[in-house]
Design an enzyme around this catalytic site. Structure first.
Site, PDB file in Angstrom:
ATOM      1  N   GLY A 210       0.824  -1.201   0.000  1.00  0.00           N
ATOM      2  CA  GLY A 210       0.000   0.000   0.000  1.00  0.00           C
ATOM      3  C   GLY A 210       0.858   1.250   0.000  1.00  0.00           C
ATOM      4  O   GLY A 210       1.699   1.444  -0.867  1.00  0.00           O
ATOM      5  N   ASP A 211       0.648   2.093   1.018  1.00  0.00           N
ATOM      6  CA  ASP A 211       1.428   3.327   1.123  1.00  0.00           C
ATOM      7  C   ASP A 211       2.421   3.261   2.279  1.00  0.00           C
ATOM      8  O   ASP A 211       2.811   4.288   2.839  1.00  0.00           O
ATOM      9  CB  ASP A 211       0.501   4.528   1.297  1.00  0.00           C
ATOM     10  N   GLU A 212       2.844   2.047   2.643  1.00  0.00           N
ATOM     11  CA  GLU A 212       3.809   1.871   3.729  1.00  0.00           C
ATOM     12  C   GLU A 212       5.157   1.426   3.163  1.00  0.00           C
ATOM     13  O   GLU A 212       5.240   0.528   2.330  1.00  0.00           O
ATOM     14  CB  GLU A 212       3.312   0.843   4.751  1.00  0.00           C
TER      15      GLU A 212
END
Length: 283
Positions: A210-212
């Site tokens: 994801g956005d990690e």
């Protein structure tokens, strides 16, 4: 008839697409066909005669090749083939497979040699694809775990301190919802690029999902966390302004460290850094 058959067999071997050579008990080339010479980059097979097989090998493969030749010449069937790198530049690596053909001869051995360069290149490309995030070019989850665990063990042996950062993009969902997924992808790429320029090339950087993102900063003292994170955040602020983005790329970061006193596994470091990141996000 027998003479004609010998001539036909010799012509057949001479024109095979794979390399064929006959080596002495000392590992010297006594016969080589044209394909074997071409594989090694020689115009004529005559120049190979009397040379050791090790002459053509990268130094890293001298010992394995010596062991292989010893087994072959002792008629030991436990190892019938070996893959070795041919001597050459790092930029133009070439590989070959050497296979023993157990033909009864008084002494020495026949070897069949096949060019493996294309196969090795494809193998490396497939491995890279399996370990790399297609969008950002960073390590994916699998690649990060593999590389980080390896480096973490090395740091533990050397008693070096390491820092793991867990990085989450703020308001990423809102950016996606407001400007579309293409813009969200753009943000992920910008963050990835900024990570690569903000940290050392020896540090392990990956998109965890994801956005990690995760960063394993090697040989970095825990006291350097504030400096590392501040530099990265400033770089994101600067790139947001330079790109003229209608939003500011900001991140929340959590950290964990492992040193001589608190030796932690990669899984423990990730859990600790994630927990710290979520704590910081909800402050």
């Amino acid at each position: 008839m027998h003479h004609a058959l010998d001539s036909t067999c010799k012509a057949l071997v001479e024109n095979l697409p794979d390399g064929v050579c006959y080596v002495s008990m000392e590992g010297m080339v006594l016969y080589a066909n044209r394909s074997f010479a071409n594989l090694l980059g020689f115009a004529s097979q005559q120049v190979l005669l009397g040379l050791s097989m090790l002459t053509f090998m990268h130094p890293d493969y001298h010992v394995p090749m010596e062991d292989f030749l010893y087994r072959v010449l002792q008629k030991d069937h436990s190892l019938s083939a070996i893959q070795v790198r041919i001597l050459g530049s790092e930029e133009n690596q070439r590989w070959m497979e050497i296979r023993w053909i157990d033909i009864p001869v008084e002494e020495g051995a026949f070897l069949v040699v096949r060019d493996l360069t294309s196969y090795k290149t494809l193998q490396e490309e497939l491995l890279l694809q399996a370990l790399t995030d297609e969008l950002t070019g960073l390590y994916n989850r699998r690649g990060f775990k593999m590389m980080a665990e390896q480096e973490l063990k090395h740091c533990h042996r050397l008693k070096n301190e390491v820092v793991l950062l867990s990085i989450d993009i703020d308001t990423f969902k809102q950016i996606n919802d407001t400007y579309g997924h293409d813009e969200g992808d753009r943000v992920l790429k910008l963050v990835a690029k900024t990570l690569e320029t903000s940290f050392r090339s020896s540090d392990i950087i990956g998109r965890w999902g994801g956005d990690e993102f995760l960063v394993l900063a090697l040989d970095a003292p825990s006291g350097a966390v504030d400096l590392l994170t501040a530099r990265f955040k400033q770089a994101l602020f600067d790139i947001s302004q330079r790109q003229g983005l209608p939003y500011m790329i900001a991140v929340t970061i959590g950290s964990a460290f492992s040193n001589v006193k608190t030796v932690s596994s990669l899984e423990q470091l990730i859990q600790q850094a994630d927990k710290a990141m979520y704590t910081n996000k909800h402050r």
